[in-house]
Design an enzyme around this catalytic site. Structure first.
Site, PDB file in Angstrom:
ATOM      1  N   GLY A 100      -6.802 -19.667  -1.173  1.00  0.00           N
ATOM      2  CA  GLY A 100      -6.441 -19.198   0.160  1.00  0.00           C
ATOM      3  C   GLY A 100      -4.947 -18.982   0.319  1.00  0.00           C
ATOM      4  N   CYS A 101      -4.156 -19.872  -0.259  1.00  0.00           N
ATOM      5  CA  CYS A 101      -2.701 -19.764  -0.155  1.00  0.00           C
ATOM      6  C   CYS A 101      -2.174 -18.614  -1.004  1.00  0.00           C
ATOM      7  CB  CYS A 101      -2.057 -21.082  -0.569  1.00  0.00           C
ATOM      8  SG  CYS A 101      -2.552 -22.471   0.487  1.00  0.00           S
ATOM      9  N   THR A 102      -2.814 -18.367  -2.144  1.00  0.00           N
ATOM     10  CA  THR A 102      -2.435 -17.221  -2.974  1.00  0.00           C
ATOM     11  C   THR A 102      -2.706 -15.924  -2.226  1.00  0.00           C
ATOM     12  OG1 THR A 102      -2.916 -18.443  -5.005  1.00  0.00           O
ATOM     13  CG2 THR A 102      -2.862 -16.040  -5.162  1.00  0.00           C
TER      14      THR A 102
END
Length: 269
Positions: A100-102
């Site tokens: 998700g952060c990527t």
């Protein structure tokens, strides 16, 4: 002999029990039940305060403490804002290099140019170490720095710290004067959309201002042309070629003088 009756001594009264006094700090009761104190007082020792909301003006001095860039530089939000052209965008993410952060950092990467077109400086913000964030930045080829907030002081100050630990994904935008423009939790795409909305609004304002300036210039040019036309119309007939006529007359006079001299010479001969 009559019996003598003796009077019985009255027993001493029981000691008066001490009066129980209510503590001045006691919480008042409601309907016979004690109320629980649900207030959240400000911790003056730590300087904690309520989460800033859109429209608030924050005091940059000491706000959020000191954090570190992925390159190891110590910075504050005050420093980042002063170095920006028009303000700072902080988007928070829970952990570097997770799916998700990527997705989130890549969305900001792909929209970096339009998002910074009005002067915003963009930073990712997490509790990851400089090493972890440097690896993340290099691998995803990010054009903006990643901030490392190991103690979550800045993350907490902008309202995205989870209890007891962790980081809520969100975005926080503040201008150079400290006015909060956005403070919103959301998914990877939603955080980008918030900034795009701000940039679009600012671009529209700039476009309207430029259009208004062009209109004013056109009006001034029209006034100038009208004044010139009125001036030409006010000249007397034949005035338009006065300068050229004067020059012609001067040449004719010179020719006449020259002819007169030549005639004089011939007569003398």
């Amino acid at each position: 002999m009559p019996v003598e009756l003796r009077k019985r001594k009255a027993s001493a009264p029981d000691p008066t029990p001490p009066v129980k006094r209510k503590s001045s700090t006691a919480v008042p009761k409601a309907n016979g039940k004690e109320k629980k104190d649900t207030s959240n007082p400000i911790d003056s020792a730590s300087g904690a305060s309520k989460m800033p909301v859109v429209g608030d003006i924050i005091d940059f001095n000491g706000f959020g403490g000191e954090v570190e860039t992925n390159d190891g530089e110590k910075v504050t939000l005050q420093k980042l804002a002063s170095e920006s052209t028009d303000g700072v965008v902080l988007f928070t993410y829970p952990k570097a290099s997770t799916p998700g952060c990527t997705n989130q950092v890549c969305l900001f990467r792909d929209a970096y140019k339009p998002l910074t077109s009005t002067g915003f400086a963009i930073y990712g913000l997490s509790t990851d170490s400089p090493k972890a964030n440097s690896t993340f930045k290099t691998k995803q080829n990010l054009p903006y720095p990643l901030l490392c907030d190991a103690e979550a002081t800045l993350i907490e100050a902008i309202g995205f710290k989870k209890a007891p630990k962790g980081t809520t994904r969100g975005v926080f935008v503040v201008n150079k004067e400290g006015r909060v423009l956005a403070a919103e939790a959301g998914g990877p795409a939603a955080t980008v959309d918030v900034v795009q909305g701000l940039v679009g609004s600012k671009s529209e304002d700039v476009g309207n201002a430029a259009e208004g300036e062009n209109v004013e210039k056109e009006i001034e040019a029209g006034k100038s042309n009208a004044m010139e036309l009125e001036s030409e119309q006010a000249k007397p007939a034949g005035a338009a070629g006065t300068k050229d006529d004067k020059a012609t007359a001067e040449v004719a006079a010179d020719v006449a003088d020259t002819a007169e001299v030549l005639d004089g010479d011939k007569a003398a001969a």
